[in-house]
Design a protein around this motif. Structure first.
Motif, PDB file in Angstrom:
ATOM      1  N   PRO A 140       0.809  -1.220   0.000  1.00 34.59           N
ATOM      2  CA  PRO A 140       0.000   0.000   0.000  1.00 34.59           C
ATOM      3  C   PRO A 140       0.841   1.269   0.000  1.00 34.59           C
ATOM      4  O   PRO A 140       0.447   2.281  -0.586  1.00 34.59           O
ATOM      5  N   LEU A 141       2.006   1.212   0.627  1.00 33.82           N
ATOM      6  CA  LEU A 141       2.865   2.391   0.621  1.00 33.82           C
ATOM      7  C   LEU A 141       3.372   2.704  -0.784  1.00 33.82           C
ATOM      8  O   LEU A 141       3.487   3.869  -1.160  1.00 33.82           O
ATOM      9  N   MET A 142       3.666   1.679  -1.555  1.00 26.59           N
ATOM     10  CA  MET A 142       4.098   1.905  -2.937  1.00 26.59           C
ATOM     11  C   MET A 142       2.970   2.513  -3.756  1.00 26.59           C
ATOM     12  O   MET A 142       3.194   3.385  -4.595  1.00 26.59           O
ATOM     13  N   HIS A 143       1.741   2.089  -3.520  1.00 26.14           N
ATOM     14  CA  HIS A 143       0.605   2.659  -4.250  1.00 26.14           C
ATOM     15  C   HIS A 143       0.397   4.126  -3.876  1.00 26.14           C
ATOM     16  O   HIS A 143       0.012   4.936  -4.711  1.00 26.14           O
ATOM     17  N   LEU A 144       0.638   4.465  -2.627  1.00 27.36           N
ATOM     18  CA  LEU A 144       0.460   5.846  -2.201  1.00 27.36           C
ATOM     19  C   LEU A 144       1.544   6.766  -2.740  1.00 27.36           C
ATOM     20  O   LEU A 144       1.261   7.875  -3.187  1.00 27.36           O
ATOM     21  N   PHE A 145       2.779   6.315  -2.711  1.00 31.24           N
ATOM     22  CA  PHE A 145       3.892   7.209  -3.018  1.00 31.24           C
ATOM     23  C   PHE A 145       4.390   7.120  -4.452  1.00 31.24           C
ATOM     24  O   PHE A 145       5.227   7.925  -4.853  1.00 31.24           O
ATOM     25  N   HIS A 146       3.910   6.187  -5.245  1.00 34.16           N
ATOM     26  CA  HIS A 146       4.367   6.079  -6.628  1.00 34.16           C
ATOM     27  C   HIS A 146       3.310   6.528  -7.621  1.00 34.16           C
ATOM     28  O   HIS A 146       3.335   6.127  -8.777  1.00 34.16           O
ATOM     29  N   ARG A 147       2.380   7.341  -7.194  1.00 35.20           N
ATOM     30  CA  ARG A 147       1.353   7.939  -8.042  1.00 35.20           C
ATOM     31  C   ARG A 147       0.682   6.894  -8.926  1.00 35.20           C
ATOM     32  O   ARG A 147       0.693   6.948 -10.148  1.00 35.20           O
TER      33      ARG A 147
END
Length: 72
Positions: free
Chosen positions: A51-58
């Protein structure tokens, strides 16, 4: 300021080597002794990374500029 003699300057350098040697030994024992505690949490770290990758990688923002130019 007082100037240090050649012998005094060299003794200060050996103190740095002792310090960094102590840091290396301490890091080695911290890593080897606590590896069992850290390894059991790695699957949870991987799950939290998704989920962090989805939040921070647009997520979903790929190719929008090209789509707008091609629709004109």
């Amino acid at each position: 300021m007082t100037e240090l003699s050649h012998e005094q300057r060299q003794s200060g350098g050996s103190g740095r080597w002792v310090f960094w040697g102590f840091v290396a030994v301490a890091a080695f024992f911290l890593i080897t002794e606590h590896r069992a505690h850290v390894v059991e949490f790695l699957p949870f770290v991987l799950l939290a990374a998704c989920p962090l990758m989805h939040l921070f990688h647009r997520h979903g923002d790929h190719g929008r500029k090209d789509d707008k130019e091609s629709s004109r």
